[in-house]
Design an enzyme around this catalytic site. Sequence first.
Site, PDB file in Angstrom:
ATOM      1  N   LYS A   5       0.873  -1.173   0.000  1.00 15.75           N
ATOM      2  CA  LYS A   5       0.000   0.000   0.000  1.00 15.75           C
ATOM      3  C   LYS A   5       0.909   1.220   0.000  1.00 15.75           C
ATOM      4  CE  LYS A   5      -3.223   2.748   2.686  1.00 15.75           C
ATOM      5  NZ  LYS A   5      -3.893   2.972   3.986  1.00 15.75           N
ATOM      6  N   GLY A  23      -8.416   9.038   9.470  1.00 17.15           N
ATOM      7  CA  GLY A  23      -8.787   9.147  10.869  1.00 17.15           C
ATOM      8  C   GLY A  23      -9.835  10.193  11.183  1.00 17.15           C
ATOM      9  N   ALA A  65      -9.611   5.416   3.786  1.00 16.56           N
ATOM     10  CA  ALA A  65      -9.495   6.537   4.715  1.00 16.56           C
ATOM     11  C   ALA A  65     -10.777   7.357   4.812  1.00 16.56           C
ATOM     12  CB  ALA A  65      -8.342   7.474   4.338  1.00 16.56           C
ATOM     13  N   THR A 104      -9.137   3.373  12.004  1.00 14.81           N
ATOM     14  CA  THR A 104      -9.491   4.150  13.194  1.00 14.81           C
ATOM     15  C   THR A 104     -10.923   3.918  13.650  1.00 14.81           C
ATOM     16  OG1 THR A 104      -7.934   5.849  12.439  1.00 14.81           O
ATOM     17  CG2 THR A 104      -9.455   6.462  14.196  1.00 14.81           C
TER      18      THR A 104
END
Length: 256
Positions: free
Chosen positions: A95, A156, A183, A206
């Site tokens: 990644k 996050g 994300a 997260t």
Amino acid sequence: MKRFYGTELPNPLMLGTAQYPSPAILEQAFRTSGAGVATVSLRREGAEGAGAAFWKMIQELGVLILPNTAGCHTVKEAVTTAHMAREVFDTRWIKLELIGHTDSLQPDVFQLVEAAKVLTEDGFQVFPYTTEDLIVGERLLAAGCEVLMPWGAPIGSGRGLNNTYALRAMRAEFPEVPLVIDAGIGLPSHAAQAMELGYDAVLLNTAVARAGDPVAMACAMVRAIEAGRLAHEADPIEARDMAEASTPVIGKAFLA
């Protein structure tokens, strides 16, 4: 489901391995959700001690490993980290994260394309963390990438999909390319929305790791992802500006 460099994922949920309250909770979140891919930072690995124990636990999960270049800001740093990760984790998958903006962690798309070209020429199978920009997507594919991973929102942030118009356009522009929302996911509804747009997988960390109950949230995420995929395959109705009666008026009784 589309294949990722020739590999079919057992589950569209890609789950990160950082920030969990304990290794036991991390392991339970993976086993309960059935997540098919674990993203792992090289910085969490070590030859001895806690690093070795962590790596042993990840191996015992039996999931696909996707090392990342988290925290890299230059092409040289990202390429070096990728080579180290290939040796440690014994996989060609990487990644590719190449951060350009400190506050938003937005990828530096110019260096990203350059690093992707170097790594694909070195035999890596690159999963680039990118924006929803179509031109950048084209350049990454031309550089040798076979997967695109546009962000939904800053890492996050838990804000969900900030630009559904652009994400929908990317899906339409690259219908045969495996696409992953990477994300910004904060709620199961965000994950479901990504799949409803026709995306092939969702990568998050997260939202699960920092939840009050990470195991329950991991289960909620995978169920939402499945619901979103089924909804997309069911060909949902288009949104309308005006009402449309669902009950026919033919045969309705009229009072004089």
